[in-house]
Enzyme design. Sequence first.
Site, PDB file in Angstrom:
ATOM      1  N   HIS A 176      65.517  72.623  39.920  1.00  0.00           N
ATOM      2  CA  HIS A 176      66.317  73.725  40.446  1.00  0.00           C
ATOM      3  C   HIS A 176      67.453  73.261  41.360  1.00  0.00           C
ATOM      4  O   HIS A 176      67.599  73.777  42.471  1.00  0.00           O
ATOM      5  CB  HIS A 176      65.409  74.686  41.241  1.00  0.00           C
ATOM      6  CG  HIS A 176      64.377  75.377  40.416  1.00  0.00           C
ATOM      7  ND1 HIS A 176      63.272  75.993  40.964  1.00  0.00           N
ATOM      8  CD2 HIS A 176      64.292  75.563  39.079  1.00  0.00           C
ATOM      9  CE1 HIS A 176      62.540  76.521  39.997  1.00  0.00           C
ATOM     10  NE2 HIS A 176      63.126  76.272  38.849  1.00  0.00           N
TER      11      HIS A 176
HETATM   12  C1  LIG Z   1      63.439  71.291  32.428  1.00  0.00           C
HETATM   13  C2  LIG Z   1      63.871  72.506  33.191  1.00  0.00           C
HETATM   14  C3  LIG Z   1      62.934  73.488  33.475  1.00  0.00           C
HETATM   15  C4  LIG Z   1      63.333  74.636  34.182  1.00  0.00           C
HETATM   16  N1  LIG Z   1      62.444  75.665  34.321  1.00  0.00           N
HETATM   17  C5  LIG Z   1      62.888  76.851  34.810  1.00  0.00           C
HETATM   18  C6  LIG Z   1      62.076  78.002  34.767  1.00  0.00           C
HETATM   19  O1  LIG Z   1      60.950  77.987  34.264  1.00  0.00           O
HETATM   20  N2  LIG Z   1      62.575  79.169  35.273  1.00  0.00           N
HETATM   21  C7  LIG Z   1      63.807  79.229  35.837  1.00  0.00           C
HETATM   22  O2  LIG Z   1      64.187  80.300  36.325  1.00  0.00           O
HETATM   23  N3  LIG Z   1      64.602  78.144  35.895  1.00  0.00           N
HETATM   24  C8  LIG Z   1      64.188  76.972  35.371  1.00  0.00           C
HETATM   25  N4  LIG Z   1      65.022  75.901  35.342  1.00  0.00           N
HETATM   26  C9  LIG Z   1      66.313  76.008  36.020  1.00  0.00           C
HETATM   27  C10 LIG Z   1      67.337  76.885  35.298  1.00  0.00           C
HETATM   28  O3  LIG Z   1      67.218  76.752  33.910  1.00  0.00           O
HETATM   29  C11 LIG Z   1      68.728  76.482  35.787  1.00  0.00           C
HETATM   30  O4  LIG Z   1      68.822  76.673  37.182  1.00  0.00           O
HETATM   31  C12 LIG Z   1      69.830  77.298  35.132  1.00  0.00           C
HETATM   32  O5  LIG Z   1      69.730  77.271  33.742  1.00  0.00           O
HETATM   33  C13 LIG Z   1      71.179  76.753  35.591  1.00  0.00           C
HETATM   34  O6  LIG Z   1      72.213  77.487  34.988  1.00  0.00           O
HETATM   35  P1  LIG Z   1      73.719  76.993  35.111  1.00  0.00           P
HETATM   36  O7  LIG Z   1      74.524  77.978  34.352  1.00  0.00           O
HETATM   37  O8  LIG Z   1      74.014  76.746  36.531  1.00  0.00           O
HETATM   38  O9  LIG Z   1      73.743  75.562  34.399  1.00  0.00           O
HETATM   39  P2  LIG Z   1      73.277  75.148  32.932  1.00  0.00           P
HETATM   40  O10 LIG Z   1      72.450  76.207  32.305  1.00  0.00           O
HETATM   41  O11 LIG Z   1      72.679  73.794  33.049  1.00  0.00           O
HETATM   42  O12 LIG Z   1      74.629  75.106  32.098  1.00  0.00           O
HETATM   43  C14 LIG Z   1      75.659  74.185  32.248  1.00  0.00           C
HETATM   44  C15 LIG Z   1      76.286  73.986  30.884  1.00  0.00           C
HETATM   45  O13 LIG Z   1      77.544  73.381  31.044  1.00  0.00           O
HETATM   46  C16 LIG Z   1      77.682  72.346  30.097  1.00  0.00           C
HETATM   47  N5  LIG Z   1      78.631  71.393  30.662  1.00  0.00           N
HETATM   48  C17 LIG Z   1      78.487  70.689  31.793  1.00  0.00           C
HETATM   49  N6  LIG Z   1      79.565  69.937  32.030  1.00  0.00           N
HETATM   50  C18 LIG Z   1      80.430  70.183  31.030  1.00  0.00           C
HETATM   51  C19 LIG Z   1      81.717  69.695  30.726  1.00  0.00           C
HETATM   52  N7  LIG Z   1      82.339  68.819  31.510  1.00  0.00           N
HETATM   53  N8  LIG Z   1      82.317  70.158  29.592  1.00  0.00           N
HETATM   54  C20 LIG Z   1      81.716  71.054  28.785  1.00  0.00           C
HETATM   55  N9  LIG Z   1      80.476  71.534  29.033  1.00  0.00           N
HETATM   56  C21 LIG Z   1      79.846  71.106  30.142  1.00  0.00           C
HETATM   57  C22 LIG Z   1      76.289  71.811  29.957  1.00  0.00           C
HETATM   58  O14 LIG Z   1      76.122  71.040  28.795  1.00  0.00           O
HETATM   59  C23 LIG Z   1      75.471  73.074  29.984  1.00  0.00           C
HETATM   60  O15 LIG Z   1      75.338  73.643  28.710  1.00  0.00           O
HETATM   61  C24 LIG Z   1      64.669  74.745  34.658  1.00  0.00           C
HETATM   62  C25 LIG Z   1      65.599  73.751  34.374  1.00  0.00           C
HETATM   63  C26 LIG Z   1      65.223  72.644  33.634  1.00  0.00           C
HETATM   64  C27 LIG Z   1      66.248  71.597  33.319  1.00  0.00           C
END
Ligand SMILES: Cc1cc2nc3c(=O)[nH]c(=O)nc-3n(C[C@H](O)[C@H](O)[C@H](O)COP(=O)(O)OP(=O)(O)OC[C@H]3O[C@@H](n4cnc5c(N)ncnc54)[C@H](O)[C@@H]3O)c2cc1C
Length: 545
Positions: A482
């Site tokens: 997280h």
């Molecule tokens: C293994 C794991 C288990 C988890 N379990 C839970 C759970 O059970 N419940 C829960 O609520 N949360 C959980 N989380 C946390 C939750 O999934 C994340 O906090 C949330 O998905 C983050 O969302 P975000 O939009 O910030 O980033 P992300 O969903 O990580 O999205 C970022 C996206 O941007 C893309 N990206 C990054 N840099 C670039 C770039 N330079 N150019 C183009 N694309 C790019 C990435 O490839 C990715 O697709 C877990 C996370 C992981 C990894």
Amino acid sequence: MTSEDKTRANQPADIAEFDYVIVGAGSAGCVLANRLSADGKHTVLLLEAGPKDTNIWIHVPLGYGKLFKEKSVNWMYQTEPEPGLDGRQVFQPRGKVLGGSSSINGLLYVRGQHEDYDRWRQRGNVGWGYDDVLPYFKKAENQTRGADPYHGTGGPLTVSDWRHADPLSEAFVKAAVEAGIPFNPDFNGATQEGAGFFQTTTRRGRRASSAFSYLRPARRRGNLRVETGALARRLIFEGRRASAVDYSQNGIVRRAWARREILVSGGAYNSPQLLQLSGVGPAELLKQHGIDVVLDAAGVGHDLQDHLQVRLMMRCAQHVTLNDVVNNPLRGMLAGLQYAAFRKGPLTIAAGTSGAFFKTSPRLATPDIQIHFIPFSTDKMGEKLHPFPGFTASVCQLRPDSRGSLRIRSADPTVAPEIRINYLASEVDRTANIDGIRILRKILAAAALKPFVVEEVDPGATVQNDDEILGFCRQRGSTVYHPTSTCRMGTDPLAVVDARLRVRGIEGLRVVDASIMPDLMSGNTNAPVIMIAEKASDMILEDAR
Ligand SMILES: Cc1cc2nc3c(=O)[nH]c(=O)nc-3n(C[C@H](O)[C@H](O)[C@H](O)COP(=O)(O)OP(=O)(O)OC[C@H]3O[C@@H](n4cnc5c(N)ncnc54)[C@H](O)[C@@H]3O)c2cc1C
């Protein structure tokens, strides 16, 4: 003609210019892509570094175990050696695929505490109190239990109860109640405190990622373009205005111009990395890597926080655990058939079946510990399950005091950044973990679990005093995935975005993802990120009028 103009001229008109360019199709980016393209008035480009979400394990809930180390859909980061964890590096999976981390996560739907959002508001972030954000949680939600004052129906994100009856998970909840923790039927309702069963982001037994929930229904819109395998390398500025994104795809560097705004949704590691690569970050760091400084913003990459997870593992007296299913070919096959036919059974297990939220001290106003209970055991997440019947209950301190940082290691966008979390750097965090483990042990020793427990395998009965328990946390503690707050919202000099998620000091640029959280909320981060993106979409469209 400047070289930038030439690049602009070289682009096919249909991909060169959009109203909005979104970087990252993760939990947040897919929400933005859907909402900003919905009325057909704006053109939207969504850039995703990873591939389409065709890996079959993405869609099976238990498949997250297969994706922890699957590099085709995972950034597979590592922290630097962590001083508080005996110098160990901690593996940091992050989704690199449509849906981002919501395509590889543990599926738990936990919003945090009302007080988290009221604290964000108290810190000067107008519009982010619990009463302000609740409508966005509800707007996103399709709650299969039906609507009530805390829950919505008809939203894109389906939230469901677990489709499997498991005596062990039920015994855990009973044991927690015996240990003095009240039963709570809904961790996302009036109060979080208590023991009960987690709900998950699943729809009829399949994962409801943000790609599935938000992007899939919008994919046919003519005004939305989605590019996969497209790595954003840097943002292009005209003065202090962000106007384009350079990205590489199939070995070619392209430029996409944004008429209105660029929305960075790369997640808590990649968003600050992209800002730093583009000249928005701590000036000394940027100069060290030969990057021209657009804005000296010391807060970019500052204040990194994460939830530590310390797992207690038990040997089970009955063959009722997932270890028993996986280690027995016949039971494994039956579980596969059960899932294929009914979308039910052990393959629907998420990263916790039941759990508890409690306070380690009466001086606290709200719980500071979350327990994830899961009916399997393994030495390392994503690796083989133990050959004996086993289960796991982990302690997760909800509001860590320790702060870390994210800094680029190179001006090359393909080089992973330097991640320091500084787990257990603060005395508050050390004490909470020790006390949390003591309370968890009381639960595990309660009558309801007695028929299931042979012994504690890890750390085991020899680990008893505070030093020994802390030593165990240092040796075995790991992430619960997280990371947040590396481009945090606020009004102080280190805050990166304002309450409308606009990068302070820059025009035409917002960050919308886990990195904007003013501090780590007390729960799992996916639902809050989706809420953040729902709210951001409204703000972006309001500002476009
Ligand atoms: C293994 C794991 C288990 C988890 N379990 C839970 C759970 O059970 N419940 C829960 O609520 N949360 C959980 N989380 C946390 C939750 O999934 C994340 O906090 C949330 O998905 C983050 O969302 P975000 O939009 O910030 O980033 P992300 O969903 O990580 O999205 C970022 C996206 O941007 C893309 N990206 C990054 N840099 C670039 C770039 N330079 N150019 C183009 N694309 C790019 C990435 O490839 C990715 O697709 C877990 C996370 C992981 C990894």
